[in-house]
Write an enzyme that holds these catalytic residues in place. Sequence first.
Site, mmCIF file in Angstrom:
data_model
loop_
_atom_site.group_PDB
_atom_site.id
_atom_site.type_symbol
_atom_site.label_atom_id
_atom_site.label_comp_id
_atom_site.label_asym_id
_atom_site.label_seq_id
_atom_site.Cartn_x
_atom_site.Cartn_y
_atom_site.Cartn_z
ATOM 1 C CD GLU A 141 59.004 54.828 61.873
ATOM 2 O OE1 GLU A 141 59.343 55.694 62.705
ATOM 3 O OE2 GLU A 141 58.445 55.107 60.803
ATOM 4 C CG LEU B 195 71.393 67.240 63.443
ATOM 5 C CD1 LEU B 195 71.428 65.955 64.257
ATOM 6 C CD2 LEU B 195 71.415 68.470 64.356
ATOM 7 C CG HIS C 110 64.884 57.410 56.589
ATOM 8 N ND1 HIS C 110 64.635 58.760 56.441
ATOM 9 C CD2 HIS C 110 64.689 56.851 55.371
ATOM 10 C CE1 HIS C 110 64.303 58.993 55.181
ATOM 11 N NE2 HIS C 110 64.329 57.862 54.515
ATOM 12 N NE ARG D 186 65.807 72.906 61.880
ATOM 13 C CZ ARG D 186 65.448 73.706 60.888
ATOM 14 N NH1 ARG D 186 64.270 73.551 60.306
ATOM 15 N NH2 ARG D 186 66.258 74.653 60.453
ATOM 16 N N GLY E 95 56.454 62.249 69.004
ATOM 17 C CA GLY E 95 57.319 61.478 69.888
ATOM 18 C C GLY E 95 56.877 60.051 70.122
HETATM 19 C C1 GRF Z 1 57.265 59.589 61.566
HETATM 20 O O1 GRF Z 1 56.981 59.921 60.214
HETATM 21 C C2 GRF Z 1 58.275 58.480 61.603
HETATM 22 O O2 GRF Z 1 58.152 57.639 60.488
HETATM 23 C C3 GRF Z 1 59.593 59.211 61.562
HETATM 24 O O3 GRF Z 1 59.384 60.420 62.262
HETATM 25 C C4 GRF Z 1 57.973 60.771 62.193
HETATM 26 C C5 GRF Z 1 57.407 61.133 63.536
HETATM 27 O O4 GRF Z 1 57.645 60.090 64.401
HETATM 28 N N1 GRF Z 1 60.634 58.431 62.180
HETATM 29 P P1 GRF Z 1 57.344 60.261 66.006
HETATM 30 O O5 GRF Z 1 55.905 59.841 66.208
HETATM 31 O O6 GRF Z 1 57.545 61.739 66.344
HETATM 32 O O7 GRF Z 1 58.301 59.341 66.665
#
Ligand code: GRF
Length: 195
Positions: A173, A92, A108, A90, A11
């Site tokens: 991100e 969807l 992504h 998951r 998260g």
């Molecule tokens: C990471 O690999 C990220 O690149 C993708 O989801 C995965 C977990 O991200 N978006 P988070 O730390 O659970 O947000």
Amino acid sequence: KRVAILISGSGSNMVSLVESMTGDHPARACLVLSNNHDAGGLRKAADRGVDTAVVDHRPYGEDRAAFEDILHARLTEARPDILCLAGFMRVLTEGFVSRWQGRMLNIHPSLLPKYRGLNTHARALQAGDTKAGCTVHEVTPALDDGPILGQAEVAIEAGETAETLAARVLELEHILYPAVLRRFAAGDRRMITLP
Ligand code: GRF
């Protein structure tokens, strides 16, 4: 605007989103939902005062529609205006997506349309790419395929591994997703590119 965030794991993107929704930001987090009881993000959400929920997909086996009906019902209780998928692992179905399309975002870890699906960083390295990055897009029934709302890129450095690249992209991100959400919540769908 009310934002529900769907997670499956640590998260870290959810934390960045939740912490961005303060002050004059047009949105607030109304729920963090995971398909995974032991998702580390659930505690992080609760620690930040955000309601949490778990809808475990495993009891439904291959019956995706049954899982998604429960998921939809639980989400609807929180009255979200926007759904943010953030490390939600998951797939969807069209049945669920069609009920939220236009109000659902995903992040992504690749420069879409390159590398839809999994193992994006390893694939970029394997291909000898000189850059990598992440994309925020609107969710449509096709996997990792909706209108792009934001992208952020990094140069791939010599000796880079999938792990080092993933860590650097994840930092991006955490900047990109909040920037896109703020605009999207204000009704602005113009694409953002960082840096
Ligand atoms: C990471 O690999 C990220 O690149 C993708 O989801 C995965 C977990 O991200 N978006 P988070 O730390 O659970 O947000």
